[in-house]
Design a protein around this motif. Structure first.
Motif, PDB file in Angstrom:
ATOM      1  N   MET A 148       0.835  -1.205   0.000  1.00 59.73           N
ATOM      2  CA  MET A 148       0.000   0.000   0.000  1.00 59.73           C
ATOM      3  C   MET A 148       0.866   1.251   0.000  1.00 59.73           C
ATOM      4  O   MET A 148       1.855   1.338   0.735  1.00 59.73           O
ATOM      5  CB  MET A 148      -0.843  -0.009   1.267  1.00 59.73           C
ATOM      6  CG  MET A 148      -1.560   1.282   1.532  1.00 59.73           C
ATOM      7  SD  MET A 148      -3.231   1.210   0.950  1.00 59.73           S
ATOM      8  CE  MET A 148      -4.015   0.630   2.439  1.00 59.73           C
ATOM      9  N   GLY A 167     -11.682  -1.761 -14.900  1.00 55.31           N
ATOM     10  CA  GLY A 167     -10.240  -1.805 -14.686  1.00 55.31           C
ATOM     11  C   GLY A 167      -9.505  -2.297 -15.920  1.00 55.31           C
ATOM     12  O   GLY A 167      -9.881  -2.002 -17.047  1.00 55.31           O
ATOM     13  N   GLU A 168      -8.442  -3.062 -15.690  1.00 54.91           N
ATOM     14  CA  GLU A 168      -7.617  -3.512 -16.811  1.00 54.91           C
ATOM     15  C   GLU A 168      -8.403  -4.474 -17.708  1.00 54.91           C
ATOM     16  O   GLU A 168      -8.967  -5.452 -17.233  1.00 54.91           O
ATOM     17  CB  GLU A 168      -6.351  -4.182 -16.289  1.00 54.91           C
ATOM     18  CG  GLU A 168      -5.377  -3.196 -15.676  1.00 54.91           C
ATOM     19  CD  GLU A 168      -4.074  -3.882 -15.271  1.00 54.91           C
ATOM     20  OE1 GLU A 168      -3.196  -4.010 -16.147  1.00 54.91           O
ATOM     21  OE2 GLU A 168      -3.948  -4.290 -14.113  1.00 54.91           O
ATOM     22  N   GLN A 206      -6.834  -9.056 -11.117  1.00 46.70           N
ATOM     23  CA  GLN A 206      -6.727  -7.634 -10.775  1.00 46.70           C
ATOM     24  C   GLN A 206      -6.712  -7.428  -9.262  1.00 46.70           C
ATOM     25  O   GLN A 206      -5.966  -6.607  -8.734  1.00 46.70           O
ATOM     26  CB  GLN A 206      -7.900  -6.856 -11.374  1.00 46.70           C
ATOM     27  CG  GLN A 206      -7.813  -6.652 -12.874  1.00 46.70           C
ATOM     28  CD  GLN A 206      -8.804  -5.591 -13.327  1.00 46.70           C
ATOM     29  OE1 GLN A 206      -8.639  -4.415 -13.031  1.00 46.70           O
ATOM     30  NE2 GLN A 206      -9.823  -6.004 -14.043  1.00 46.70           N
ATOM     31  N   GLN A 207      -7.564  -8.170  -8.583  1.00 48.12           N
ATOM     32  CA  GLN A 207      -7.720  -7.954  -7.147  1.00 48.12           C
ATOM     33  C   GLN A 207      -6.499  -8.467  -6.367  1.00 48.12           C
ATOM     34  O   GLN A 207      -6.101  -7.881  -5.359  1.00 48.12           O
ATOM     35  CB  GLN A 207      -8.983  -8.687  -6.684  1.00 48.12           C
ATOM     36  CG  GLN A 207      -9.396  -8.406  -5.254  1.00 48.12           C
ATOM     37  CD  GLN A 207     -10.499  -9.366  -4.802  1.00 48.12           C
ATOM     38  OE1 GLN A 207     -11.160 -10.003  -5.612  1.00 48.12           O
ATOM     39  NE2 GLN A 207     -10.677  -9.461  -3.498  1.00 48.12           N
ATOM     40  N   THR A 240      -2.854  -1.048  -8.263  1.00 47.02           N
ATOM     41  CA  THR A 240      -3.897  -0.068  -8.580  1.00 47.02           C
ATOM     42  C   THR A 240      -3.466   1.306  -8.092  1.00 47.02           C
ATOM     43  O   THR A 240      -2.611   1.436  -7.211  1.00 47.02           O
ATOM     44  CB  THR A 240      -5.232  -0.393  -7.868  1.00 47.02           C
ATOM     45  OG1 THR A 240      -5.017  -0.328  -6.454  1.00 47.02           O
ATOM     46  CG2 THR A 240      -5.758  -1.761  -8.254  1.00 47.02           C
ATOM     47  N   GLU A 257      -5.944   4.200  -6.826  1.00 49.72           N
ATOM     48  CA  GLU A 257      -7.340   4.580  -6.631  1.00 49.72           C
ATOM     49  C   GLU A 257      -7.423   5.938  -5.938  1.00 49.72           C
ATOM     50  O   GLU A 257      -6.659   6.223  -5.021  1.00 49.72           O
ATOM     51  CB  GLU A 257      -8.091   3.535  -5.781  1.00 49.72           C
ATOM     52  CG  GLU A 257      -8.306   2.192  -6.449  1.00 49.72           C
ATOM     53  CD  GLU A 257      -9.311   2.215  -7.608  1.00 49.72           C
ATOM     54  OE1 GLU A 257      -9.990   3.244  -7.815  1.00 49.72           O
ATOM     55  OE2 GLU A 257      -9.407   1.189  -8.315  1.00 49.72           O
ATOM     56  N   THR A 304      -4.710   6.130  -2.861  1.00 50.86           N
ATOM     57  CA  THR A 304      -3.952   4.979  -2.366  1.00 50.86           C
ATOM     58  C   THR A 304      -3.609   4.096  -3.560  1.00 50.86           C
ATOM     59  O   THR A 304      -4.416   3.930  -4.465  1.00 50.86           O
ATOM     60  CB  THR A 304      -4.755   4.131  -1.348  1.00 50.86           C
ATOM     61  OG1 THR A 304      -6.055   3.875  -1.873  1.00 50.86           O
ATOM     62  CG2 THR A 304      -4.870   4.817  -0.009  1.00 50.86           C
ATOM     63  N   ARG A 361      -2.243   0.182  -4.508  1.00 52.85           N
ATOM     64  CA  ARG A 361      -1.975  -1.180  -4.033  1.00 52.85           C
ATOM     65  C   ARG A 361      -0.774  -1.694  -4.820  1.00 52.85           C
ATOM     66  O   ARG A 361      -0.727  -1.548  -6.044  1.00 52.85           O
ATOM     67  CB  ARG A 361      -3.175  -2.086  -4.273  1.00 52.85           C
ATOM     68  CG  ARG A 361      -4.429  -1.634  -3.574  1.00 52.85           C
ATOM     69  CD  ARG A 361      -4.425  -1.995  -2.099  1.00 52.85           C
ATOM     70  NE  ARG A 361      -5.558  -1.362  -1.423  1.00 52.85           N
ATOM     71  CZ  ARG A 361      -5.901  -1.609  -0.184  1.00 52.85           C
ATOM     72  NH1 ARG A 361      -5.195  -2.441   0.564  1.00 52.85           N
ATOM     73  NH2 ARG A 361      -6.939  -1.010   0.371  1.00 52.85           N
TER      74      ARG A 361
END
Lengths: 458, 458
Positions: free
Chosen positions: A201, A287-288, A296-297, A302, A304, A330, A332
């Motif tokens: 993060m 998203g992508e 993705q998760q 990311t 955001e 933030t 990731r």
């Protein structure tokens, strides 16, 4: 078979284990609000006493914030540390609860029995799965299954300000072969899950400043540079809308492609993409463009935006060109992405977009942490996979985690210790929200799971 | 020469005129706050009584909101209506005032004497310039210089909710040859200015909705559509950053190029572009690349964002993907731009940008008004130009106005009556801000200016 005896003991002792959890859940150990500091001490003391009943040498260890609990027990070549946190999230909005958050009870639902209370899932119920497994083991065998160090924190929900200093001051005492952490959820109900990677993060915040004071849009509309418009342009410039990728130069440095067999295994892990999207009100994955929801998760970085605010937000209209606008972001992180480097890159991207008469001011108080990739070839992971698969009658999966659990990073960076995260929460547990719950099945089979894992490791 | 007598009378009577203004300034006629409703009535009554002393037949006319004041006097083929407003802006933040906003006093400054009080410039000081000119005329001539209708409003600072119904109900009584309005400023200090055009206004507000609830950015960051990002993309899409133009299709329909001689005259009007930019902290003119500050401010349309808010804006970080984000916009209209058509176009632009899983909700309570272009070939404009030029020893200029003064549009659309706006405020009068002031010169020469204009018209 001694494992069977332990499992039988767990089954027979479940009502008592539940009573103990209820006692712990009644303690209002909210860590963010200083008004509840005494309750945090009470929770720490309760845990110290409980650990002592299983033969741990346990102490409350005071810090400038809420106390730590450290316990030692057992004797073996294998040294395991178990981490959990006894503090809980605040309960507001209280009027959204259907009951007193600190008056726990078991509720019958169409999906089985659940334990309702603040902290039932995050993390009191989860940490007690390990403690109860140790208790049953001790009762059957007369000793603990390995050399065990218990480490409970009381500031996890409030940024863990005392954690790093405490770890640095007690390095030797806290260093084991591996850290076991029970603070995560299952990929889907009934699918036992071991974290194979955690995203890191990076937090940042900036203020864009245009005119030196708020202006009248009749007087300056047109020739005046409007920071709301510029903020929008800059935030939009973070993304390539065609590909869904982040455009910040060097953003993907350190990101490694996930091997196809890993992707295949994830897609086979029981994750229900439709339910995931439905839950948020989405009909498609955003998203992508070329990556699945799960990839993705779990395995993609990311950037955001978490908040933008500036100008007038009251009723009606105000013809203002505001002097400044704010933005919180933030990122990731995955793989080997370096949070410090990434911060520089994001900032350089913003600064390259500035027009004359614009300034940007950064908040320098926000931290970053790298991603963690677990070494799942270690024997503890094999043991966990076998124990979990036996208990749940379903192959345990190595799952990515979208969230960021800084403790695993600290164990690695400060103590040089790997972590293994196994948790029994479900996505509908409403952690951090009103009406938090923990499935009784998670509690019961969680205790049994740890007994099986410990048996494999013993 | 009777005009000279009137001017002498004005000079001799200035202390008394100032006393009267002070009395009016002491009345706390804040229209937005219901707690001050009685003060608005007091101000209306004070004006009725004052108009009566000059021979007007004047009445307070109650409305569902604050009262109107209507006065009739004089007798001539030429029928002039004079409009002003007796209500004032709220005074907060009160701690930014150097004195009691409703304890008016005259202050000596390096730039001359000024009258300090809330409402000194906006609009009590300005409206009294006309009343005092009438008084002096009456005292010298025994009669008023024309058939005059006085129309004072008490809701200008709170959206004028009673204005249109009142005008519709009193159409005949309020319709004159032309409306004179004293609620504007001079292009620069000492440069007498007559408005030749006013920009119109379109207000709108929308909410972009993405997920059906706030999401955790660890869980949904990546595959989840983030409305903060989408809002930024949509707002950014309003503009062509190369040219500074608005990209909304059809946005410029009804916009006419300003003739070169008009542009030249404006640039020669005493407007100080450097001071204008300095005042805001700008070093260059932004907006449309090929247009001067003055042309942009007076004769070009704008689409300005006045507020964006969504997500978390507290201390630290919150890993949220918010469900919704809000945006307030105002457009300034020129020429023949149609506010209703423009609203449809702006909305169509936004709606064309929506991706799947996004919704937009519009606020349908916000109004629009077209631009006004004055017919400066009318004799009243020639009379005003001569009177003002004589008084200020400087050719009066026909100036555009960046702001939007809806009353002129209502006079036109409801009563079919043209307006002529002549005002003596300066840009540093701090209207709507703490420490509002009105130059004593503006008051004194303002009264003399109206006497000269009325003499030209009489």
């Amino acid at each position: 078979m001694s494992l069977d005896q332990v499992l039988d003991r767990i089954d027979a002792g479940l009502p008592d284990a539940l009573d103990r959890l209820m006692e712990l859940l009644r303690i209002q150990s909210i860590s963010t609000d200083p008004a509840f500091a005494d309750h945090c001490v009470t929770a720490a003391d309760w845990l110290v006493n409980d650990l002592k009943t299983i033969g741990f040498q346990a102490d409350r260890r005071d810090t400038p914030g809420h106390p730590m609990v450290v316990g030692h027990g057992g004797d073996s070549d294998r040294h395991l540390l178990f981490y959990g946190h006894y503090d809980v999230q605040p309960v507001d909005p209280l009027d959204k609860w259907d009951h007193d958050p600190f008056a726990p009870f078991v509720e019958d639902t169409p999906n089985g029995k659940i334990i309702r209370a603040r902290g039932a899932s995050d993390d009191k119920g989860q940490l007690m799965t390990f403690v109860e497994a140790c208790r049953a083991w001790k009762e059957v065998h007369g000793s603990l299954p390995a050399k065990l160090t218990i480490f409970f924190e009381g500031e996890e929900e409030s940024g863990s300000p005392s954690l790093v200093p405490f770890m640095e001051q007690n390095r030797d005492e806290l260093t084991a072969d591996i850290a076991l952490i029970c603070d995560t959820s299952m990929v889907s109900p009934g699918v036992p899950s071991i974290a194979s990677q955690l995203r890191g993060m990076l937090k940042d915040e900036f203020t864009l400043i245009g005119p030196k004071l708020d202006l009248h849009s009749g007087h300056y509309g047109g020739p005046g540079l409007n920071p709301l418009r510029e903020m929008s342009r800059i935030v939009a410039s973070f993304y390539d809308d065609e590909t869904g990728k982040v455009t910040v130069e060097g953003f993907y440095e350190g990101v490694h492609d996930t091997p196809q067999d890993q992707l295949d295994a994830w897609e086979d892990s029981g994750f229900d993409q439709k339910a995931y999207l439905d839950n948020a009100g989405y009909t498609i994955s955003h998203g992508e463009k070329d990556r699945s929801c799960l990839e993705q998760q779990w395995a993609r970085p990311t950037l955001e935006v978490n908040g933008i605010w500036g100008g007038y937000n009251g009723v009606g209209s105000k013809t203002v060109i505001p002097s400044e606008v704010h933005c919180k972001i933030t990122c990731r992180l995955v793989g080997d992405m370096d949070p410090d480097k990434l911060r520089d890159r994001v900032r350089a991207h913003v600064e390259a977009q500035l027009k004359p008469d614009m300034k940007v001011v950064w908040d320098n108080d926000l931290e970053g942490s790298p991603a963690s990739v677990m070494d799942i070839t270690r024997p503890e992971f094999g043991a966990a996979q076998k124990g979990l698969s036996d208990e749940w009658n379903r192959e345990a999966v190595f799952a990515g985690m979208g969230g960021s659990i800084p403790i695993a990073g600290y164990f690695k960076s400060i103590l040089g210790m790997e972590s293994m995260l196994v948790g029994f929460a479900n996505d509908d547990d409403k952690i951090h929200s009103p009406n938090e719950k923990y499935d009784l099945e998670s509690f019961h089979k969680g205790i049994r799971s740890w007994a099986r894992i410990l048996a494999e490791l013993a």
